[in-house]
Design a protein around this motif. Structure first.
Motif, short mmCIF file in Angstrom:
data_model
loop_
_atom_site.label_atom_id
_atom_site.label_comp_id
_atom_site.label_asym_id
_atom_site.label_seq_id
_atom_site.Cartn_x
_atom_site.Cartn_y
_atom_site.Cartn_z
N VAL A 62 0.85 -1.19 0.00
CA VAL A 62 0.00 0.00 0.00
C VAL A 62 0.89 1.24 0.00
N ASN A 63 0.48 2.22 -0.75
CA ASN A 63 1.15 3.52 -0.81
C ASN A 63 0.35 4.54 -0.03
N LEU A 64 1.00 5.67 0.25
CA LEU A 64 0.25 6.84 0.66
C LEU A 64 -0.25 7.54 -0.60
N GLY A 69 4.18 14.12 1.20
CA GLY A 69 5.63 14.33 1.28
C GLY A 69 6.36 13.04 1.60
N LEU A 70 5.77 12.26 2.49
CA LEU A 70 6.41 11.00 2.87
C LEU A 70 6.46 10.05 1.69
N ARG A 73 9.33 11.04 -0.48
CA ARG A 73 10.62 10.64 0.10
C ARG A 73 10.80 9.14 -0.02
N PHE A 74 9.74 8.37 0.19
CA PHE A 74 9.83 6.91 0.08
C PHE A 74 10.19 6.51 -1.35
N LEU A 75 9.51 7.11 -2.33
CA LEU A 75 9.78 6.76 -3.73
C LEU A 75 11.22 7.08 -4.10
N ALA A 76 11.70 8.23 -3.63
CA ALA A 76 13.08 8.60 -3.97
C ALA A 76 14.07 7.66 -3.30
N SER A 77 13.78 7.33 -2.05
CA SER A 77 14.75 6.57 -1.26
C SER A 77 14.73 5.07 -1.55
N ASP A 126 6.54 7.30 8.57
CA ASP A 126 7.70 7.97 9.13
C ASP A 126 8.19 7.13 10.33
N ALA A 127 9.49 7.03 10.44
CA ALA A 127 10.05 6.18 11.50
C ALA A 127 9.57 6.59 12.88
#
Lengths: 140, 423
Positions: A62-64, A69-70, A73-77, A126-127
């Motif tokens: 599942v994605n947001l 914004g998260l 960041r997830f897609l980039a990371s 987010d952690a």
């Protein structure tokens, strides 16, 4: 009691306060208890539809929602793509008959709830938002 | 074939029980509003001429994806587009209707109405918002204009540190049409004009794809045979020499005619990142007839360069299609036949040769094109392209040149504008 003794008394207290103020940073990939711990390559392959099963467990990612914004960041990371490339990737993949993109949830709370209940579910938050009892599959 | 398909479907279903779970489904759609106009009075690709048309590239489609379990899913895709068996009018088509069983990460088995996977854009050729060309180069994509079939495919994926590899085997059949344009009366039986010949096509093939983060390479081999749905046989012309230095080809039905026309298609394609963001995309397709000499002994290819620059992606391409030299010479002899009156009945024989040339699909053309796409958000593209096509000896598979006009050695320009979207 001398100044040195007072310092020795307060130092541990300061350490305890400092420890409480430090939160986990980064993005946590979280999942149902049934999902094994993951490496970065497997996370990328899950969110690009190339892995749907691990050790006999059917995986549901599942994605947001877009614009989060998260999510960016997830897609980039983890996926190595920006939002536009990721959407374009899944547009092509869908219209060549290779499946649908991961479902989208509106908030980290919904992600936590989903992965806690659904066997094989994988999401990300987010952690700092990981509650006790939720399995962290990878932290970056 | 219908019974075999049902058996395959039953076997696939029995092999993996389908647990009863809620169905996840999703509906998506796509469309193109496309306008094309040439400076030629003759129809190109059926409908493009100096009058302009929306009936070459426009279409609208919807796709339903249903996921029953992570292993089982179904896909339906339908579109409304210009008819594939008439030059006028639109018709609905069920492009895809297949069931997929994905037992693990590496295998995918599909049964139903599928798309032949040979070309780089085989599966998404109707979804123009997913590529930058205003129109996929006809010199390649026209060689196999029947993309859909009913049958099965088995896909195996694997990956290593170099990238992802995929091998797909497919087989099946389809009913389709072969468009023919007769400049003059066909042997006196039919008036001049366009005819759509209903044919049955059986196909099987193997496609290998390599893909990494940026690049794709694809190789495909297909073996196919077709027959006329009427049961009529394909004519194998025989050469007749009625007098020294005089000859013609006889198209009257004879014992050498064949029921099936067997041919093979080989396709190779690549989409590669070069430098400074420039991308090279190229494909080459070769089609070889195994028994009946015909214009389908052809090869076609294109090479293109494009460079995404923000929302703009300008591109340039060169494409070429040509029948085999032997077939071009055969076409030339038919088209230029001019038997003397001393050969009786020369008038009928000359007409038969012209009709034979028209029935004999030939390609000899090349195109230079320059265009650009402009991304309107992530779900839509505006496109514009100007292309210059030069006909060699003749390209009756793509251009309707009427009687009395030179079929080759001329050129024309095509302007194409389109808006494509997905939702």
């Amino acid at each position: 009691m001398g100044r040195l003794a007072l310092g020795r008394l307060f130092a541990p207290l300061l350490l305890i306060v400092a420890a409480g103020a430090v939160r986990a940073e980064g993005i946590a990939v979280v999942g149902h208890e049934s999902v094994p711990r993951l490496d970065a390559v497997t996370v990328q392959r899950i969110f690009t539809g190339r892995v749907v099963e691990l050790n006999g467990v059917q995986i549901t990612a599942v994605n947001l929602t877009r614009g989060s914004g998260l999510r960016g960041r997830f897609l980039a990371s983890f996926v190595g793509q920006d939002e536009e490339k990721y959407v374009a990737y899944w547009t092509v993949r869908r219209f060549v008959g290779l499946g649908m993109p991961p479902a989208e949830l509106a908030s980290s709370a919904e992600v936590i709830q989903f992965v806690s209940r659904r066997p094989g579910a994988v999401g990300y938050v987010d952690a700092s938002e990981v509650p006790p009892g939720v399995k962290v599959l990878l932290l970056k | 074939m219908k019974h075999r398909l049902l058996s395959l479907l039953a076997a696939a279903c029995c092999a993996a029980p389908l647990p009863v779970l809620a169905v996840d489904y999703s509906v998506a759609g796509f469309g193109t509003l496309g306008y094309a106009r040439s400076d030629s009075p003759y129809a190109y690709q059926r409908v493009i001429d100096s009058g302009g048309t929306f009936n070459r590239d426009s279409l609208f489609g919807v796709q339903l994806d249903a996921s029953f379990t992570p292993q089982w899913s179904a896909t339906l895709q339908a579109r409304m587009s210009p008819s594939d068996h008439a030059d006028k009018g639109w018709s609905p088509t069920l492009s895809w209707a297949f069931l997929t069983w994905r037992p693990d990460n590496d295998w995918r088995i599909r049964v139903g109405k599928l798309r032949m996977p040979a070309y780089l854009h085989s599966s998404n050729m109707d979804v123009a918002a997913t590529f930058d060309f205003a129109r996929l180069p006809a010199e390649v994509y026209w060689l196999s204009p029947t993309p859909d079939f009913t049958g099965a495919s088995v896909i195996r994926d694997w990956s290593n540190r170099y990238g992802d590899f995929q091998l797909e085997a497919h087989w099946g059949r389809t009913d389709t049409y072969w468009r023919q344009y007769f400049r003059t009366s066909y042997l006196g039986f039919k008036p001049p004009g366009v005819y759509y010949l209903p044919i049955e096509l059986e196909v099987k093939g193997l496609t290998f794809t390599y893909r990494d983060a940026e690049d794709v390479v694809k190789l495909s081999v297909m073996d196919a045979r077709d027959r006329m749905q009427s049961g009529e046989r394909w004519k194998v012309p025989t050469r007749v020499v009625p007098a020294p230095g005089v000859s013609y080809y006889d198209f009257i039905p004879g014992p050498g005619d064949v029921l099936y026309q067997h041919f093979r298609v080989f396709v190779v394609g690549a989409d590669l990142g070069l430098w400074q963001g420039v991308r090279l995309q190229a494909e080459y397709a070769k089609r070889k007839s195994m028994e009946v000499p015909g214009g389908i002994n052809s090869s076609g290819g294109y090479v293109s360069l494009r460079k995404p620059m923000g929302a703009w992606t300008p591109y340039v391409y060169y494409s070429k299609a040509k029948a085999a030299e032997r077939d071009l010479e055969f076409y030339r002899q038919l088209d230029s036949s001019n038997l003397p009156a001393s050969v009786d009945p020369s008038g009928f024989i000359n007409a038969m040769q012209r009709s034979g040339a028209d029935a004999f699909g030939v390609l000899d053309q090349h195109t230079w094109g320059v265009g650009t796409s402009y991304s309107v958000g992530v779900n839509a593209k505006l496109k514009a392209e100007l292309a210059r096509t030069r006909i060699g000896l003749g390209s009756n598979l793509m251009v309707d040149v009427p009687a009395g006009r030179e079929p080759g050695n001329w050129g024309f320009n095509v302007l194409s504008l389109s808006y494509s979207f997905v939702f």
